[in-house]
Design a protein around this motif. Structure first.
Motif, PDB file in Angstrom:
ATOM      1  N   CYS A  57       0.823  -1.222   0.000  1.00 32.22           N
ATOM      2  CA  CYS A  57       0.000   0.000   0.000  1.00 32.22           C
ATOM      3  C   CYS A  57       0.855   1.269   0.000  1.00 32.22           C
ATOM      4  CB  CYS A  57      -0.895  -0.024   1.244  1.00 32.22           C
ATOM      5  SG  CYS A  57      -1.950   1.417   1.423  1.00 32.22           S
ATOM      6  N   GLY A  58       0.333   2.297  -0.658  1.00 34.07           N
ATOM      7  CA  GLY A  58       1.043   3.568  -0.750  1.00 34.07           C
ATOM      8  C   GLY A  58       0.879   4.451   0.481  1.00 34.07           C
ATOM      9  N   PRO A  66      -4.223  -1.716   4.906  1.00 28.75           N
ATOM     10  CA  PRO A  66      -4.196  -1.175   3.556  1.00 28.75           C
ATOM     11  C   PRO A  66      -5.330  -0.171   3.379  1.00 28.75           C
ATOM     12  CG  PRO A  66      -5.279  -3.310   3.543  1.00 28.75           C
ATOM     13  CD  PRO A  66      -4.905  -3.029   4.970  1.00 28.75           C
ATOM     14  N   CYS A  67      -5.077   0.888   2.611  1.00 30.79           N
ATOM     15  CA  CYS A  67      -6.116   1.915   2.440  1.00 30.79           C
ATOM     16  C   CYS A  67      -7.221   1.396   1.533  1.00 30.79           C
ATOM     17  CB  CYS A  67      -5.499   3.187   1.881  1.00 30.79           C
ATOM     18  SG  CYS A  67      -5.000   3.026   0.154  1.00 30.79           S
ATOM     19  N   GLY A  68      -6.874   0.461   0.656  1.00 35.70           N
ATOM     20  CA  GLY A  68      -7.898  -0.140  -0.215  1.00 35.70           C
ATOM     21  C   GLY A  68      -8.202   0.674  -1.466  1.00 35.70           C
ATOM     22  N   VAL A  69      -7.720   1.931  -1.516  1.00 39.44           N
ATOM     23  CA  VAL A  69      -8.093   2.779  -2.653  1.00 39.44           C
ATOM     24  C   VAL A  69      -6.905   3.286  -3.471  1.00 39.44           C
ATOM     25  CG1 VAL A  69     -10.293   3.530  -1.679  1.00 39.44           C
ATOM     26  CG2 VAL A  69      -8.211   4.790  -1.108  1.00 39.44           C
ATOM     27  N   CYS A  70      -5.680   3.163  -2.928  1.00 38.42           N
ATOM     28  CA  CYS A  70      -4.537   3.670  -3.683  1.00 38.42           C
ATOM     29  C   CYS A  70      -4.285   2.771  -4.903  1.00 38.42           C
ATOM     30  CB  CYS A  70      -3.291   3.770  -2.800  1.00 38.42           C
ATOM     31  SG  CYS A  70      -2.566   2.175  -2.392  1.00 38.42           S
ATOM     32  N   CYS A  73      -3.116  -0.775  -3.893  1.00 33.74           N
ATOM     33  CA  CYS A  73      -4.171  -1.618  -3.326  1.00 33.74           C
ATOM     34  C   CYS A  73      -5.114  -2.119  -4.423  1.00 33.74           C
ATOM     35  CB  CYS A  73      -4.969  -0.847  -2.273  1.00 33.74           C
ATOM     36  SG  CYS A  73      -4.083  -0.693  -0.712  1.00 33.74           S
TER      37      CYS A  73
HETATM   38 ZN   LIG Z   1      -3.425   1.398  -0.337  1.00 34.84          ZN
END
Ligand SMILES: [Zn+2]
Length: 331
Positions: A57-58, A66-70, A73
């Protein structure tokens, strides 16, 4: 498996072993080889994907990964991240060969393409031949900095002990019934069906989804209850055997659902909870050991089907056995 509603937080709530693993990921000290074990459908590959997202993840703040949106991800989720490799069989093959292992290892000899970290997903370890597992050994023994191996299996005994001893083994507990029901609801399954599917799923999201999406579920359930759980003695057997001739194609579905329904009855009865709707009459106060005996009859029938005994012979025998058994139970 779609994982939009399933998060590391949700996994962390489910059991201590998984919570500890996630804590170690977020603290930046997760072991580089992790083996996730557990029954089919409890979310092992979803968890492995989330862990891989966590590694790649970024988001700078580890605790928020994990942010799930980068970009990272999203690509891990889609299976297109160049630093998230997956070891799997060639198209049309059922086993992972030494060559498959070597081709992944050859990528590992080069540096990661984007960041410092890299994840190698190895779903269904039981698909690796012994030779393929052996080809992995040395790599797991001397993992390179920044490379994580995330292995999963439904069947721990098919994983070589030499592999297991090099991994942190984490057993993933089944989903809670309510957890499954709310995931199904969020996927648009109507409430009553979501509840039934969750109750029958034995903690497996995969089988809950199968039940929820099965258009003929209501009819199969009707057949199952009427054939397996409503007979009382030989007179009923004569009536049921007439029905039997019409359901040949559904036999395996009926057996599978019969097992699920009976396990649900046993589980609820042991916990003193309310029984499934069909469990009236003798079933409402049947001793648990007798219910287990009937369960064993159905499992035996399933084994006979697996050895290709004809559907009608198996069902005929089973219905007779169950009606005989329950006719001895007093109301
Ligand atoms: Zn992420």
């Amino acid at each position: 498996m779609s994982s939009s509603e399933i998060t590391l937080k949700g996994f962390a709530k489910r059991c201590e072993a998984v919570r500890d693993l996630i804590d170690s990921l977020l603290a930046g000290r997760m072991e580089q080889s992790v083996l996730l074990c557990g029954a089919c459908g409890v979310g092992k590959s979803t968890l492995a994907t989330l862990l891989a997202q966590g590694l790649l993840c970024g988001e700078e703040d580890m605790a928020r990964r994990p942010c799930g949106v980068c970009k990272s991800c999203v690509r891990v989720q889609k299976g297109t991240h160049p630093d998230c490799l997956k070891l799997q069989p060639d198209k049309g093959k059922k086993t992972v060969s030494v060559e498959n292992v070597r081709s992944v290892l050859s990528v590992l000899s080069r540096s990661p393409l984007e960041g410092a970290n890299r994840a190698v997903l190895i779903p269904r370890m039981e698909q690796l031949t012994d030779a393929a597992q052996n080809a992995l050994l040395k790599t797991l023994e001397e993992t390179q900095k920044g490379t994580w191996f995330l292995l999963t299996t439904d069947n721990e005994t098919k994983v070589l002990s030499t592999i297991r001893s090099r991994c942190r083994t984490v057993r993933v507990a089944p989903f809670q019934e309510e957890e499954i029901a709310s995931i199904l609801l969020s996927e648009g399954v109507p409430a009553s069906r979501a509840e039934t599917a969750a109750a029958l799923s034995e903690g497996s999201l995969t089988s809950a989804r199968e039940i929820a999406q099965d258009d003929s579920f209501d009819r199969t359930q009707e057949w199952t209850v009427s054939l397996l759980f409503s007979g009382r003695g030989l007179e009923d057997y004569a009536r049921l055997s007439f029905t039997l001739k019409n359901i040949k194609d559904q036999t395996d579905d009926i057996l599978r659902l019969g097992v699920q329904e009976l396990r649900l009855l046993i589980r609820r009865s042991s916990a003193g909870e309310s029984l499934p709707d069909w469990a009236d009459g003798v079933w409402s106060h049947a001793p648990i050991e007798r219910c287990r005996a009937v369960l064993e009859m159905i499992l035996q029938a399933q084994r006979m089907r697996q050895s290709n005994v004809s559907a009608s012979a198996v069902m005929d025998m089973l219905v007779q056995q169950i009606t005989e058994e329950t006719s001895t139970w007093s109301l």
